[in-house]
Design a protein around this motif. Structure first.
Motif, PDB file in Angstrom:
ATOM      1  N   UNK A 439       0.834  -1.203   0.000  1.00  0.00           N
ATOM      2  CA  UNK A 439       0.000   0.000   0.000  1.00  0.00           C
ATOM      3  C   UNK A 439       0.867   1.250   0.000  1.00  0.00           C
ATOM      4  N   UNK A 440       1.958   1.209   0.784  1.00  0.00           N
ATOM      5  CA  UNK A 440       2.849   2.372   0.851  1.00  0.00           C
ATOM      6  C   UNK A 440       3.456   2.673  -0.513  1.00  0.00           C
ATOM      7  N   UNK A 441       3.795   1.619  -1.249  1.00  0.00           N
ATOM      8  CA  UNK A 441       4.383   1.812  -2.575  1.00  0.00           C
ATOM      9  C   UNK A 441       3.401   2.520  -3.507  1.00  0.00           C
ATOM     10  N   UNK A 442       2.143   2.103  -3.433  1.00  0.00           N
ATOM     11  CA  UNK A 442       1.128   2.741  -4.283  1.00  0.00           C
ATOM     12  C   UNK A 442       0.898   4.179  -3.848  1.00  0.00           C
ATOM     13  N   UNK A 443       0.851   4.416  -2.537  1.00  0.00           N
ATOM     14  CA  UNK A 443       0.678   5.781  -2.031  1.00  0.00           C
ATOM     15  C   UNK A 443       1.855   6.670  -2.450  1.00  0.00           C
TER      16      UNK A 443
END
Length: 450
Positions: A439-443
């Motif tokens: 999720x952090x990568x997408x954010x």
């Protein structure tokens, strides 16, 4: 559109996020601008938040829902949020939703909004809302579309007292469109007292369209006493179109006395085989197969699959294959998948494969996933769900490849959707920290390239 996808992804990921990432997900909802989407995200996150954050999230979700300017959308958002709210806020949300629904000036929209709200209301408010909704639905100026009138009557039926059921039945039988009248009768049937069933059956048998009459008879069948079933069977046999007659006989057969059931099914099977159009024959055989004795079922399904794979129009072939999929034994599924994969139109192929996805054998999953155009997130998610069901922990490497394939060259919305779908497996394989990293990568990408 991205607001909606982001909200769905946050709600889908919520059960798998560690506490520190839940706080981050909660903060991310502030950038969702649409009131409906923000309310959806907050409502999905709230049950998984620690006590210190939960009350604030629900209050913000309620504020987001009440800020929606469109009356219909506001009613829907408030009603959907209400089950998650504590008693005090729940009563307030439902009161606001009810006031918003009652204030809608258009009879059609008011009837549908109230009908959608009724299941969530406490007993003290429900009776009045039901009466208001029925009055709006049956008003002379209301529900200019027969379809919506029939749908609204069916949604209200479980909550109508007997005196209002009589009014709803009168309104349903007065619907001009054969198809909408059949749907209304089928929706009302489970709730009608015995004394109203003759009127409902008379209205069903009077429908002139073959398919609509078949639908009405099949919808009424489970609730008819034997004497009335005989009348319904005679009406089914009188239908001239083979495919509609099959539909009516298949719907009636499970409720007929044993002596009549076998004869009715034999007549239905003969009528199905007499249909000349491949699509209609496949549909008729697929609808009939579950009611046939075991000794006849496999042969009927094989004939249905043959008919479905020879349908010339892509859309109809895809629909026929997806309709058949739940009934096909494993040895027939490979043929259905090959026929779906051969569909030239990307949209139709993706839709057909989505219908087949819950039944794909494990040895074909990677092959099928490779054939799905990357932009069809719904089909990819259906295949991801299937992979998590049939591939055991000993095949984590294959699952990981499926996940990577599903994320390759995708847009942000699809990455979020697919990551949410794969969250249970990511958590099992790499702990909740792995979900956090995904999720952090997408954010991060969203911040680097807004």
């Amino acid at each position: 559109v991205f607001d909606f996808v982001r909200a769905e992804a946050l709600a889908g990921l919520a059960p798998y996020l560690p506490e520190e990432l839940l706080a981050q997900a909660l903060a991310a909802t502030t950038s969702i601008t649409g009131g409906s989407s923000r309310a959806r995200a907050l409502a999905g996150l709230a049950p998984h938040l620690p006590d210190g954050l939960q009350a604030n999230a629900l209050a913000r979700a309620l504020a987001a829902a009440t800020s929606i300017t469109d009356d219909d959308a506001r009613v829907e958002a408030l009603a959907g949020l209400a089950p998650y709210l504590p008693d005090g806020l729940q009563a307030d949300a439902l009161a606001q939703a009810l006031a918003a629904a009652i204030a809608i000036t258009d009879d059609d929209a008011r009837a549908r909004a109230l009908a959608g709200l009724v299941p969530y209301l406490p007993d003290g408010q429900r009776a009045d809302a039901v009466a208001r909704a029925l009055a709006a639905a049956t008003a002379a100026s209301a529900i200019t579309s027969d379809f919506f009138r029939g749908e609204t009557l069916a949604r209200l039926a479980p909550y109508l007292p007997e005196e209002l059921l009589a009014q709803a039945l009168a309104a349903g039988t007065a619907i001009i469109s054969d198809d909408s009248r059949a749907r209304a009768l089928a929706g009302l049937a489970p709730h009608l007292p015995n004394k109203m069933l003759p009127r409902a059956l008379a209205a069903g048998t009077a429908i002139t369209s073959d398919h609509s009459r078949a639908r009405a008879l099949a919808g009424l069948a489970p609730y008819l006493p034997n004497k009335m079933l005989a009348r319904a069977l005679a009406a089914a046999d009188a239908i001239t179109g083979d495919d509609a007659r099959v539909e009516a006989l298949a719907g009636l057969a499970p409720y007929l006395p044993k002596g009549q059931r076998a004869d009715a099914l034999a007549r239905a099977l003969a009528a199905a085989d007499a249909i000349t159009g491949d699509d209609a024959r496949a549909r008729a055989l697929a609808g009939l197969a579950p009611h046939l004795p075991e000794s006849q079922r496999a042969d009927a399904l094989a004939r249905a699959l043959t008919a479905a794979t020879t349908v010339t129009w892509d859309n109809s072939r895809g629909e026929a294959l997806a309709r058949l999929a739940p009934q096909l034994p494993d040895e027939m599924l490979a043929g259905a998948l090959a026929a779906a994969d051969a569909i030239a139109d990307d949209d139709v192929r993706a839709e057909a494969l989505a219908g087949l996805a819950p039944y794909v054998p494990e040895e074909l999953l990677v092959q099928v996933l490779a054939s799905v155009p990357r932009e069809y997130a719904g089909t990819l998610v259906a295949l991801i769900d299937r992979s998590q069901t049939v591939l055991s922990g000993s095949r984590d490497r294959e699952l990981l490849k499926l996940l990577r394939d599903s994320l390759t060259s995708q847009d942000r919305a699809t990455c979020l959707t697919n990551t949410a779908a794969f969250a249970p497996t990511i958590t099992r394989m790499g702990s909740r920290a792995a979900v956090r990293e995904c999720v952090q990568a997408i954010e991060d990408i969203c911040q680097w390239w807004p």
